[in-house]
Design a protein around this motif. Structure first.
Motif, short mmCIF file in Angstrom:
data_model
loop_
_atom_site.label_atom_id
_atom_site.label_comp_id
_atom_site.label_asym_id
_atom_site.label_seq_id
_atom_site.Cartn_x
_atom_site.Cartn_y
_atom_site.Cartn_z
N GLU A 208 0.85 -1.10 0.10
CA GLU A 208 0.23 0.39 -0.17
C GLU A 208 0.60 1.00 -0.36
OE1 GLU A 208 -2.65 0.41 3.55
OE2 GLU A 208 -0.66 0.32 5.01
N TYR B 28 2.12 13.72 -1.51
CA TYR B 28 0.48 13.64 -1.30
C TYR B 28 1.08 12.21 0.18
CZ TYR B 28 -3.52 10.80 -1.81
OH TYR B 28 -4.52 10.09 -1.23
N TYR C 96 -1.44 9.24 1.79
CA TYR C 96 -2.55 8.35 1.34
C TYR C 96 -2.71 8.75 3.30
CZ TYR C 96 -1.34 6.34 -2.32
OH TYR C 96 -1.00 5.69 -3.86
N ASP D 101 -4.14 13.17 -5.86
CA ASP D 101 -4.97 12.15 -5.16
C ASP D 101 -4.48 9.89 -4.32
OD1 ASP D 101 -7.50 10.80 -7.13
OD2 ASP D 101 -5.85 10.67 -7.62
N HIS D 102 -2.97 10.19 -5.54
CA HIS D 102 -2.75 9.14 -4.98
C HIS D 102 -0.89 8.97 -5.60
CE1 HIS D 102 -3.59 8.31 -9.49
NE2 HIS D 102 -2.63 7.92 -9.65
N SER E 243 1.25 7.27 -7.82
CA SER E 243 1.05 6.35 -8.90
C SER E 243 3.24 5.02 -9.07
CB SER E 243 0.87 6.42 -10.32
OG SER E 243 1.35 7.05 -10.73
#
Length: 121
Positions: free
Chosen positions: A44, A57, A59, A102-103, A105
């Motif tokens: 994750e 960013y 999580y 939002d994430h 990669s």
């Protein structure tokens, strides 16, 4: 090449700092990220940072407890505070990731070997 360091054993509520050094990459538009994998779980995201403008960013699971910073274009740190037993995992650094709103990669990223973080209760 991507090399992590700084893992170890810490009690719940404690802090730990991981380091990651990358070499052999084009640093003009470069980002690095941290990911983790706990036993029996999928890998994750933890967070990522773009070194030219420090866009980051995080999580949700680590937001407000973990901080990613960079000292120069090819070295990043993960400062972890208020650690919980559920933060126990192998932490991986990835170089040449992409920072999105939002994430993070990591489709074409290069990965380090991972460093174990164990949080005891």
């Amino acid at each position: 090449q991507v090399v992590e360091s700084g893992g170890g054993l810490v009690q719940a509520g404690g802090s730990l700092r991981l380091s990651c050094a990358a070499s052999g990459f084009n640093l003009d538009d470069f980002a690095m990220g941290w990911f983790r994998q706990a036993p029996g779980k999928e890998r994750e995201g933890v967070g990522c940072i773009r070194t030219r403008d420090l866009k980051t960013y995080y999580y949700e699971v680590v937001k407000d407890r973990f901080t990613i910073s960079t000292e120069n274009a090819n070295t990043v740190y993960l400062e972890m505070h208020s650690l919980k037993p559920e933060d126990t995992a192998i932490y991986y650094c990835a170089a040449d990731v992409a920072v999105h709103s939002d994430h993070c990669s990591a489709g074409s990223a290069s990965w380090g070997q991972g460093t174990q973080v164990t949080v005891s209760s």
